[in-house]
Write a protein that holds these residues in place. Structure first.
Motif, PDB file in Angstrom:
ATOM      1  N   ARG A   1      -5.624  31.330  48.637  1.00 23.88           N
ATOM      2  CA  ARG A   1      -5.842  32.604  47.811  1.00 23.88           C
ATOM      3  C   ARG A   1      -6.441  33.739  48.833  1.00 23.88           C
ATOM      4  O   ARG A   1      -7.311  33.383  49.572  1.00 23.88           O
ATOM      5  CB  ARG A   1      -6.788  32.194  46.580  1.00 23.88           C
ATOM      6  N   ASP A   2      -6.010  34.801  48.441  1.00 25.83           N
ATOM      7  CA  ASP A   2      -6.501  35.824  49.290  1.00 25.83           C
ATOM      8  C   ASP A   2      -8.129  36.260  48.966  1.00 25.83           C
ATOM      9  O   ASP A   2      -8.295  36.166  47.608  1.00 25.83           O
ATOM     10  CB  ASP A   2      -5.666  37.126  49.041  1.00 25.83           C
ATOM     11  N   LYS A   3      -8.859  36.458  49.862  1.00 28.20           N
ATOM     12  CA  LYS A   3     -10.258  36.370  49.613  1.00 28.20           C
ATOM     13  C   LYS A   3     -10.516  37.548  49.006  1.00 28.20           C
ATOM     14  O   LYS A   3     -11.240  37.674  48.087  1.00 28.20           O
ATOM     15  CB  LYS A   3     -11.175  36.424  50.867  1.00 28.20           C
TER      16      LYS A   3
ATOM     17  N   THR B   1      -8.703  39.622  46.892  1.00 24.59           N
ATOM     18  CA  THR B   1      -7.863  39.851  45.465  1.00 24.59           C
ATOM     19  C   THR B   1      -7.817  38.527  44.648  1.00 24.59           C
ATOM     20  O   THR B   1      -7.539  38.574  43.630  1.00 24.59           O
ATOM     21  CB  THR B   1      -6.483  40.391  45.840  1.00 24.59           C
ATOM     22  N   ALA B   2      -8.129  37.258  45.139  1.00 27.28           N
ATOM     23  CA  ALA B   2      -8.007  35.966  44.770  1.00 27.28           C
ATOM     24  C   ALA B   2      -6.602  35.595  44.200  1.00 27.28           C
ATOM     25  O   ALA B   2      -6.046  35.074  43.384  1.00 27.28           O
ATOM     26  CB  ALA B   2      -8.757  36.043  43.437  1.00 27.28           C
ATOM     27  N   ILE B   3      -5.652  36.588  44.846  1.00 20.96           N
ATOM     28  CA  ILE B   3      -4.184  36.169  44.630  1.00 20.96           C
ATOM     29  C   ILE B   3      -3.538  35.274  45.408  1.00 20.96           C
ATOM     30  O   ILE B   3      -3.644  35.195  46.791  1.00 20.96           O
ATOM     31  CB  ILE B   3      -3.394  37.639  44.686  1.00 20.96           C
ATOM     32  N   ALA B   4      -2.782  34.115  44.963  1.00 17.88           N
ATOM     33  CA  ALA B   4      -2.096  32.997  45.711  1.00 17.88           C
ATOM     34  C   ALA B   4      -0.549  33.515  45.660  1.00 17.88           C
ATOM     35  O   ALA B   4      -0.036  33.148  44.911  1.00 17.88           O
ATOM     36  CB  ALA B   4      -2.395  31.824  44.933  1.00 17.88           C
ATOM     37  N   PRO B   5      -0.247  34.145  46.770  1.00 14.16           N
ATOM     38  CA  PRO B   5       1.299  34.572  46.827  1.00 14.16           C
ATOM     39  C   PRO B   5       2.121  33.545  46.917  1.00 14.16           C
ATOM     40  O   PRO B   5       3.518  33.579  46.876  1.00 14.16           O
ATOM     41  CB  PRO B   5       1.252  35.714  47.962  1.00 14.16           C
ATOM     42  N   PHE B   6       1.897  32.043  47.389  1.00 17.26           N
ATOM     43  CA  PHE B   6       2.914  31.246  47.816  1.00 17.26           C
ATOM     44  C   PHE B   6       2.912  30.204  46.786  1.00 17.26           C
ATOM     45  O   PHE B   6       3.998  29.314  46.948  1.00 17.26           O
ATOM     46  CB  PHE B   6       2.138  30.547  48.905  1.00 17.26           C
ATOM     47  N   LEU B   7       2.256  30.122  45.455  1.00 17.14           N
ATOM     48  CA  LEU B   7       2.164  29.146  44.458  1.00 17.14           C
ATOM     49  C   LEU B   7       3.390  29.361  43.978  1.00 17.14           C
ATOM     50  O   LEU B   7       3.669  30.601  43.307  1.00 17.14           O
ATOM     51  CB  LEU B   7       1.219  29.316  43.578  1.00 17.14           C
ATOM     52  N   PRO B   8       4.334  28.443  43.229  1.00 18.53           N
ATOM     53  CA  PRO B   8       5.588  28.689  42.294  1.00 18.53           C
ATOM     54  C   PRO B   8       5.052  29.236  40.988  1.00 18.53           C
ATOM     55  O   PRO B   8       3.744  28.767  40.351  1.00 18.53           O
ATOM     56  CB  PRO B   8       6.245  27.268  42.364  1.00 18.53           C
ATOM     57  N   VAL B   9       5.995  30.031  40.341  1.00 14.24           N
ATOM     58  CA  VAL B   9       5.597  30.514  38.996  1.00 14.24           C
ATOM     59  C   VAL B   9       5.950  29.407  38.090  1.00 14.24           C
ATOM     60  O   VAL B   9       6.968  28.865  37.988  1.00 14.24           O
ATOM     61  CB  VAL B   9       6.257  31.975  38.620  1.00 14.24           C
ATOM     62  N   PRO B  10       4.980  28.715  37.458  1.00 14.06           N
ATOM     63  CA  PRO B  10       5.297  27.727  36.446  1.00 14.06           C
ATOM     64  C   PRO B  10       6.559  28.143  35.408  1.00 14.06           C
ATOM     65  O   PRO B  10       6.250  29.225  34.915  1.00 14.06           O
ATOM     66  CB  PRO B  10       4.142  27.231  35.764  1.00 14.06           C
ATOM     67  N   THR B  11       7.369  27.407  35.108  1.00 13.35           N
ATOM     68  CA  THR B  11       8.417  27.306  34.111  1.00 13.35           C
ATOM     69  C   THR B  11       7.792  27.359  32.313  1.00 13.35           C
ATOM     70  O   THR B  11       7.001  26.404  32.580  1.00 13.35           O
ATOM     71  CB  THR B  11       9.684  26.600  34.029  1.00 13.35           C
ATOM     72  N   ALA B  12       7.838  28.415  31.773  1.00 18.56           N
ATOM     73  CA  ALA B  12       7.344  27.927  30.298  1.00 18.56           C
ATOM     74  C   ALA B  12       7.955  27.174  29.717  1.00 18.56           C
ATOM     75  O   ALA B  12       9.109  26.701  29.693  1.00 18.56           O
ATOM     76  CB  ALA B  12       7.647  29.501  29.575  1.00 18.56           C
TER      77      ALA B  12
ATOM     78  N   VAL C   1      -2.011  41.603  50.122  1.00 21.95           N
ATOM     79  CA  VAL C   1      -3.019  40.452  50.578  1.00 21.95           C
ATOM     80  C   VAL C   1      -3.079  40.545  52.178  1.00 21.95           C
ATOM     81  O   VAL C   1      -2.159  40.972  52.852  1.00 21.95           O
ATOM     82  CB  VAL C   1      -2.715  39.426  50.012  1.00 21.95           C
ATOM     83  N   GLY C   2      -4.005  39.541  52.485  1.00 25.82           N
ATOM     84  CA  GLY C   2      -4.178  39.453  53.875  1.00 25.82           C
ATOM     85  C   GLY C   2      -3.423  38.126  54.322  1.00 25.82           C
ATOM     86  O   GLY C   2      -3.360  37.835  55.608  1.00 25.82           O
ATOM     87  N   LEU C   3      -2.701  37.486  53.333  1.00 27.32           N
ATOM     88  CA  LEU C   3      -2.238  36.060  53.974  1.00 27.32           C
ATOM     89  C   LEU C   3      -0.832  36.562  54.330  1.00 27.32           C
ATOM     90  O   LEU C   3      -0.131  37.317  53.645  1.00 27.32           O
ATOM     91  CB  LEU C   3      -2.156  35.348  52.765  1.00 27.32           C
ATOM     92  N   GLY C   4      -0.518  35.955  55.609  1.00 26.89           N
ATOM     93  CA  GLY C   4       0.977  36.142  55.832  1.00 26.89           C
ATOM     94  C   GLY C   4       1.801  34.888  56.378  1.00 26.89           C
ATOM     95  O   GLY C   4       1.582  33.909  55.685  1.00 26.89           O
TER      96      GLY C   4
END
Length: 348
Positions: free
Chosen positions: A8-10, A12-23, A329-332
Protein backbone atom coordinates in the motif's frame (compact mmCIF):
# COMPACT_ATOMS: atom_id res chain seq x y z
CA UNK A 1 -5.81 -8.06 2.77
CA UNK A 2 -3.65 -6.82 5.60
CA UNK A 3 -1.01 -9.37 4.63
CA UNK A 4 -0.34 -7.19 1.58
CA UNK A 5 -0.10 -3.97 3.59
CA UNK A 6 3.53 -3.45 2.51
CA UNK A 7 2.21 -2.91 -1.01
CA UNK A 8 0.00 0.00 0.00
CA UNK A 9 1.26 3.46 -0.83
CA UNK A 10 2.41 5.11 2.40
CA UNK A 11 1.02 8.51 1.53
CA UNK A 12 -2.42 7.50 0.26
CA UNK A 13 -2.96 3.94 1.61
CA UNK A 14 -3.89 2.92 -1.96
CA UNK A 15 -3.05 -0.65 -3.04
CA UNK A 16 -2.89 -0.40 -6.87
CA UNK A 17 -1.97 -4.07 -7.45
CA UNK A 18 -4.74 -5.86 -5.57
CA UNK A 19 -7.45 -7.37 -7.80
CA UNK A 20 -10.87 -5.78 -7.57
CA UNK A 21 -13.18 -8.43 -6.03
CA UNK A 22 -16.22 -9.55 -7.98
CA UNK A 23 -19.52 -8.69 -6.31
CA UNK A 24 -21.28 -11.83 -5.05
CA UNK A 25 -24.31 -12.95 -7.02
CA UNK A 26 -27.22 -15.16 -6.02
CA UNK A 27 -27.58 -18.74 -7.24
CA UNK A 28 -30.61 -17.65 -9.22
CA UNK A 29 -28.32 -15.67 -11.53
CA UNK A 30 -25.87 -18.54 -12.10
CA UNK A 31 -27.79 -20.07 -15.05
CA UNK A 32 -28.02 -16.63 -16.68
CA UNK A 33 -24.27 -16.02 -16.34
CA UNK A 34 -23.53 -19.46 -17.74
CA UNK A 35 -25.90 -18.96 -20.67
CA UNK A 36 -24.39 -15.56 -21.52
CA UNK A 37 -20.92 -17.07 -21.50
CA UNK A 38 -21.93 -19.98 -23.75
CA UNK A 39 -23.61 -17.65 -26.24
CA UNK A 40 -20.89 -15.01 -26.32
CA UNK A 41 -17.70 -17.07 -26.25
CA UNK A 42 -18.01 -18.53 -29.80
CA UNK A 43 -18.89 -15.12 -31.26
CA UNK A 44 -15.95 -13.34 -29.58
CA UNK A 45 -13.59 -16.15 -30.56
CA UNK A 46 -14.67 -16.05 -34.22
CA UNK A 47 -14.47 -12.26 -34.40
CA UNK A 48 -11.04 -12.27 -32.77
CA UNK A 49 -9.69 -14.89 -35.17
CA UNK A 50 -11.24 -13.01 -38.09
CA UNK A 51 -9.58 -9.73 -37.06
CA UNK A 52 -6.18 -10.80 -35.73
CA UNK A 53 -5.75 -13.63 -38.24
CA UNK A 54 -6.98 -11.86 -41.38
CA UNK A 55 -8.32 -8.30 -41.29
CA UNK A 56 -5.30 -6.85 -39.48
CA UNK A 57 -3.01 -7.90 -42.32
CA UNK A 58 -5.24 -6.91 -45.24
CA UNK A 59 -5.05 -3.48 -46.91
CA UNK A 60 -8.62 -2.63 -45.96
CA UNK A 61 -9.84 0.72 -44.76
CA UNK A 62 -9.67 1.71 -41.10
CA UNK A 63 -13.48 1.90 -41.00
CA UNK A 64 -13.79 -1.85 -41.57
CA UNK A 65 -11.20 -2.59 -38.90
CA UNK A 66 -12.96 -0.32 -36.44
CA UNK A 67 -16.32 -1.95 -37.08
CA UNK A 68 -14.89 -5.40 -36.33
CA UNK A 69 -13.20 -4.15 -33.15
CA UNK A 70 -16.42 -2.50 -31.99
CA UNK A 71 -18.23 -5.76 -32.60
CA UNK A 72 -15.67 -7.51 -30.39
CA UNK A 73 -16.48 -5.00 -27.65
CA UNK A 74 -20.24 -5.04 -28.22
CA UNK A 75 -20.72 -8.81 -27.97
CA UNK A 76 -19.55 -8.96 -24.28
CA UNK A 77 -21.71 -5.93 -23.51
CA UNK A 78 -18.92 -3.35 -23.13
CA UNK A 79 -20.68 -0.02 -23.57
CA UNK A 80 -19.04 3.36 -23.99
CA UNK A 81 -21.39 5.32 -21.74
CA UNK A 82 -19.54 8.56 -21.15
CA UNK A 83 -16.90 10.68 -22.88
CA UNK A 84 -15.60 13.91 -21.41
CA UNK A 85 -13.00 16.11 -23.05
CA UNK A 86 -11.39 19.01 -21.19
CA UNK A 87 -12.53 22.37 -22.51
CA UNK A 88 -15.41 20.94 -24.57
CA UNK A 89 -19.07 21.26 -23.64
CA UNK A 90 -21.48 18.41 -24.29
CA UNK A 91 -22.64 18.40 -27.89
CA UNK A 92 -19.79 20.65 -29.05
CA UNK A 93 -17.15 17.99 -29.69
CA UNK A 94 -17.45 18.25 -33.49
CA UNK A 95 -16.47 21.93 -33.25
CA UNK A 96 -13.41 21.20 -31.10
CA UNK A 97 -11.59 18.48 -33.04
CA UNK A 98 -8.22 19.82 -31.92
CA UNK A 99 -9.13 18.68 -28.39
CA UNK A 100 -8.98 15.05 -29.54
CA UNK A 101 -5.89 13.03 -30.46
CA UNK A 102 -5.18 13.07 -34.19
CA UNK A 103 -2.46 12.03 -36.62
CA UNK A 104 0.99 13.19 -35.51
CA UNK A 105 0.13 13.31 -31.80
CA UNK A 106 0.84 11.07 -28.81
CA UNK A 107 -1.63 9.44 -26.41
CA UNK A 108 -0.45 8.86 -22.82
CA UNK A 109 -3.01 6.35 -21.59
CA UNK A 110 -3.78 4.70 -18.29
CA UNK A 111 -3.44 0.91 -18.34
CA UNK A 112 -5.81 -1.22 -16.30
CA UNK A 113 -7.35 -3.81 -18.63
CA UNK A 114 -6.92 -5.63 -21.95
CA UNK A 115 -9.93 -3.59 -23.07
CA UNK A 116 -7.84 -0.38 -22.99
CA UNK A 117 -5.85 -1.04 -26.20
CA UNK A 118 -8.92 -2.62 -27.80
CA UNK A 119 -10.97 0.53 -27.23
CA UNK A 120 -8.15 2.87 -28.31
CA UNK A 121 -7.68 0.85 -31.50
CA UNK A 122 -11.41 1.01 -32.22
CA UNK A 123 -11.46 4.81 -31.89
CA UNK A 124 -8.01 6.15 -32.83
CA UNK A 125 -6.24 3.19 -34.57
CA UNK A 126 -2.89 4.21 -33.03
CA UNK A 127 0.54 2.64 -33.20
CA UNK A 128 0.98 0.92 -29.83
CA UNK A 129 4.24 0.97 -27.91
CA UNK A 130 5.68 -0.66 -24.81
CA UNK A 131 7.64 1.30 -22.19
CA UNK A 132 9.93 0.33 -19.32
CA UNK A 133 10.59 2.27 -16.09
CA UNK A 134 14.33 2.74 -16.70
CA UNK A 135 14.34 3.12 -20.48
CA UNK A 136 13.62 6.19 -22.55
CA UNK A 137 13.08 4.36 -25.81
CA UNK A 138 9.99 2.28 -26.60
CA UNK A 139 9.18 -0.83 -28.58
CA UNK A 140 6.47 -0.88 -31.24
CA UNK A 141 3.95 -3.66 -30.55
CA UNK A 142 0.87 -4.93 -32.33
CA UNK A 143 -2.64 -4.56 -30.96
CA UNK A 144 -2.70 -8.24 -30.01
CA UNK A 145 0.61 -7.86 -28.17
CA UNK A 146 -0.68 -4.74 -26.37
CA UNK A 147 -3.69 -6.76 -25.20
CA UNK A 148 -1.57 -9.66 -23.96
CA UNK A 149 0.72 -7.26 -22.08
CA UNK A 150 -2.18 -6.74 -19.67
CA UNK A 151 -1.68 -10.35 -18.55
CA UNK A 152 2.15 -10.32 -18.69
CA UNK A 153 4.74 -10.17 -15.95
CA UNK A 154 6.11 -6.65 -15.44
CA UNK A 155 9.71 -6.03 -16.50
CA UNK A 156 12.28 -3.45 -15.47
CA UNK A 157 14.21 -3.41 -18.75
CA UNK A 158 13.58 -4.44 -22.36
CA UNK A 159 14.88 -7.75 -23.72
CA UNK A 160 18.04 -7.60 -25.81
CA UNK A 161 16.11 -8.58 -28.93
CA UNK A 162 13.74 -5.59 -28.71
CA UNK A 163 14.01 -2.91 -31.39
CA UNK A 164 13.78 0.42 -29.61
CA UNK A 165 12.89 3.88 -30.87
CA UNK A 166 12.34 7.32 -29.43
CA UNK A 167 8.83 8.75 -29.70
CA UNK A 168 10.25 11.51 -31.87
CA UNK A 169 11.45 8.88 -34.36
CA UNK A 170 8.07 7.14 -34.32
CA UNK A 171 6.07 10.30 -34.94
CA UNK A 172 8.27 10.95 -37.96
CA UNK A 173 8.01 7.37 -39.21
CA UNK A 174 4.25 7.06 -38.61
CA UNK A 175 3.34 10.67 -39.32
CA UNK A 176 -0.19 9.71 -40.42
CA UNK A 177 -0.94 7.84 -37.20
CA UNK A 178 -1.28 8.45 -33.48
CA UNK A 179 1.36 6.98 -31.18
CA UNK A 180 0.00 5.36 -28.00
CA UNK A 181 2.13 5.09 -24.85
CA UNK A 182 1.31 3.34 -21.58
CA UNK A 183 3.74 5.28 -19.36
CA UNK A 184 2.95 3.33 -16.18
CA UNK A 185 4.61 0.30 -17.87
CA UNK A 186 2.24 -2.20 -16.23
CA UNK A 187 -1.42 -2.59 -15.33
CA UNK A 188 -3.12 -1.46 -12.12
CA UNK A 189 -6.60 -1.86 -10.64
CA UNK A 190 -7.43 1.72 -11.62
CA UNK A 191 -7.22 3.09 -8.08
CA UNK A 192 -3.90 4.91 -8.46
CA UNK A 193 -1.46 6.26 -11.04
CA UNK A 194 2.01 4.71 -10.93
CA UNK A 195 5.30 6.58 -11.51
CA UNK A 196 5.95 7.12 -15.20
CA UNK A 197 8.57 5.82 -17.58
CA UNK A 198 10.87 8.51 -19.02
CA UNK A 199 9.79 7.43 -22.52
CA UNK A 200 7.46 10.43 -22.86
CA UNK A 201 10.52 12.67 -22.63
CA UNK A 202 11.66 11.54 -26.08
CA UNK A 203 8.60 13.16 -27.66
CA UNK A 204 9.39 16.00 -30.03
CA UNK A 205 8.69 19.29 -28.19
CA UNK A 206 6.35 20.28 -31.05
CA UNK A 207 4.19 17.16 -30.70
CA UNK A 208 0.96 17.30 -28.70
CA UNK A 209 0.53 14.80 -25.87
CA UNK A 210 -3.02 13.86 -24.84
CA UNK A 211 -3.51 12.20 -21.43
CA UNK A 212 -6.36 9.65 -21.68
CA UNK A 213 -7.95 7.81 -18.76
CA UNK A 214 -10.31 4.84 -19.08
CA UNK A 215 -12.46 3.54 -16.21
CA UNK A 216 -14.76 0.53 -15.97
CA UNK A 217 -17.83 -0.32 -13.95
CA UNK A 218 -17.69 -2.85 -12.39
CA UNK A 219 -13.95 -2.69 -11.85
CA UNK A 220 -13.33 -6.43 -11.69
CA UNK A 221 -12.37 -6.53 -15.38
CA UNK A 222 -9.09 -4.81 -14.55
CA UNK A 223 -6.00 -7.04 -14.55
CA UNK A 224 -3.49 -5.78 -11.96
CA UNK A 225 -2.12 -9.32 -11.41
CA UNK A 226 -0.37 -11.15 -14.29
CA UNK A 227 -2.01 -14.27 -15.70
CA UNK A 228 -5.59 -15.12 -14.90
CA UNK A 229 -6.79 -14.82 -18.51
CA UNK A 230 -9.41 -17.63 -18.20
CA UNK A 231 -11.04 -16.10 -15.11
CA UNK A 232 -10.95 -12.65 -16.72
CA UNK A 233 -12.66 -13.97 -19.85
CA UNK A 234 -15.35 -15.54 -17.66
CA UNK A 235 -15.98 -12.24 -15.86
CA UNK A 236 -16.10 -10.39 -19.18
CA UNK A 237 -18.48 -12.72 -20.99
CA UNK A 238 -20.76 -13.87 -18.19
CA UNK A 239 -21.99 -10.46 -17.02
CA UNK A 240 -24.77 -8.60 -18.84
CA UNK A 241 -22.94 -5.29 -19.28
CA UNK A 242 -19.71 -3.43 -18.55
CA UNK A 243 -19.66 0.37 -18.57
CA UNK A 244 -16.69 2.33 -19.89
CA UNK A 245 -15.96 5.97 -19.10
CA UNK A 246 -13.36 7.88 -21.08
CA UNK A 247 -11.68 11.14 -20.08
CA UNK A 248 -9.33 13.13 -22.33
CA UNK A 249 -7.30 16.05 -20.98
CA UNK A 250 -6.10 19.12 -22.84
CA UNK A 251 -3.01 18.47 -24.88
CA UNK A 252 0.39 19.40 -23.52
CA UNK A 253 3.93 19.36 -24.82
CA UNK A 254 7.27 17.92 -23.86
CA UNK A 255 8.23 21.47 -22.98
CA UNK A 256 6.56 23.63 -20.38
CA UNK A 257 7.32 26.86 -22.29
CA UNK A 258 4.66 25.97 -24.87
CA UNK A 259 1.99 25.80 -22.17
CA UNK A 260 2.59 29.27 -20.78
CA UNK A 261 0.41 32.23 -21.78
CA UNK A 262 3.52 34.18 -22.85
CA UNK A 263 4.59 31.48 -25.31
CA UNK A 264 1.10 31.18 -26.76
CA UNK A 265 0.83 34.97 -27.20
CA UNK A 266 4.20 35.09 -28.95
CA UNK A 267 3.21 32.26 -31.29
CA UNK A 268 -0.10 33.92 -32.07
CA UNK A 269 1.52 37.30 -32.70
CA UNK A 270 4.17 35.77 -34.98
CA UNK A 271 1.54 33.86 -36.97
CA UNK A 272 3.15 30.52 -36.26
CA UNK A 273 0.84 27.54 -36.42
CA UNK A 274 1.16 25.03 -33.56
CA UNK A 275 0.42 22.06 -35.80
CA UNK A 276 2.54 18.94 -36.13
CA UNK A 277 4.07 19.93 -39.50
CA UNK A 278 5.15 23.37 -38.37
CA UNK A 279 8.60 23.92 -36.92
CA UNK A 280 7.72 26.53 -34.33
CA UNK A 281 11.31 26.60 -33.11
CA UNK A 282 12.26 28.28 -36.38
CA UNK A 283 10.53 31.34 -35.00
CA UNK A 284 13.13 33.86 -33.72
CA UNK A 285 10.89 34.52 -30.72
CA UNK A 286 11.17 30.92 -29.55
CA UNK A 287 14.86 30.21 -30.05
CA UNK A 288 17.09 32.16 -27.67
CA UNK A 289 19.27 29.11 -27.12
CA UNK A 290 16.60 27.12 -25.28
CA UNK A 291 17.43 23.41 -24.91
CA UNK A 292 14.52 21.01 -24.82
CA UNK A 293 14.29 17.39 -23.82
CA UNK A 294 13.33 16.22 -27.29
CA UNK A 295 16.06 18.09 -29.18
CA UNK A 296 19.09 15.94 -28.49
CA UNK A 297 19.80 12.93 -30.69
CA UNK A 298 21.38 11.24 -27.68
CA UNK A 299 18.33 11.79 -25.54
CA UNK A 300 17.09 8.23 -25.96
CA UNK A 301 20.14 6.84 -24.22
CA UNK A 302 19.88 8.79 -20.96
CA UNK A 303 18.06 7.37 -17.96
CA UNK A 304 18.39 10.23 -15.47
CA UNK A 305 15.59 12.78 -15.40
CA UNK A 306 16.27 16.47 -14.91
CA UNK A 307 14.08 18.77 -12.82
CA UNK A 308 12.61 20.32 -15.98
CA UNK A 309 11.79 16.91 -17.41
CA UNK A 310 10.27 15.76 -14.14
CA UNK A 311 7.83 18.66 -14.27
CA UNK A 312 6.66 17.49 -17.70
CA UNK A 313 6.12 13.93 -16.46
CA UNK A 314 4.42 15.19 -13.30
CA UNK A 315 1.93 17.19 -15.28
CA UNK A 316 0.89 14.19 -17.39
CA UNK A 317 0.59 12.11 -14.21
CA UNK A 318 -1.47 14.78 -12.49
CA UNK A 319 -3.81 14.98 -15.48
CA UNK A 320 -4.32 11.21 -15.54
CA UNK A 321 -4.99 11.18 -11.79
CA UNK A 322 -7.46 14.06 -12.11
CA UNK A 323 -9.26 12.42 -15.02
CA UNK A 324 -9.58 9.13 -13.16
CA UNK A 325 -10.45 10.82 -9.85
CA UNK A 326 -7.63 8.93 -8.17
CA UNK A 327 -4.24 9.81 -6.69
CA UNK A 328 -0.68 9.28 -7.78
CA UNK A 329 1.22 6.67 -5.81
CA UNK A 330 4.89 6.00 -5.16
CA UNK A 331 4.67 2.28 -5.96
CA UNK A 332 5.97 1.28 -9.37
CA UNK A 333 7.11 -1.67 -11.42
CA UNK A 334 9.78 -2.86 -8.90
CA UNK A 335 7.14 -3.02 -6.15
CA UNK A 336 4.71 -4.83 -8.44
CA UNK A 337 7.34 -7.47 -9.24
CA UNK A 338 7.74 -8.10 -5.50
CA UNK A 339 3.96 -8.08 -5.03
CA UNK A 340 3.50 -10.73 -7.73
CA UNK A 341 6.06 -12.97 -6.03
CA UNK A 342 4.24 -12.71 -2.69
CA UNK A 343 0.81 -13.08 -4.30
CA UNK A 344 1.74 -16.24 -6.19
CA UNK A 345 3.58 -17.84 -3.26
CA UNK A 346 0.68 -17.28 -0.85
CA UNK A 347 -1.90 -18.51 -3.35
CA UNK A 348 0.10 -21.70 -3.79
Amino acid sequence: MEKYSQFRDKGTAIAPFLPVPTAPTSLLWAPIHFTLFILRAPAVLCLSIFYFGLIEYLPVGSLIKRCVLWAVLAVPGVWWVDLQVDGVKRGKLAEKKDHLPHAGTVIASSFTSPLDPLYLAGIFTPVFTRSWPEERKVEVVSLFRAITLAFSQPQLAPPKSAKLFTLKELTQRYHESIICVFPECTTTNGRGILPFSPSLLTTDPRTKIYPVNLRYTPGDITTPVPGGAPSWIWRLLSKPTHCMRVRIARHMYNNRTLDTPVAKDVLKASGVDMGFDTNIWDSPHMRNGIKHSGDSEDDGGRTEVSAEEKRVIDRVGEDLARLGRVKRVGLGVPEKIEFVKVWESRRR
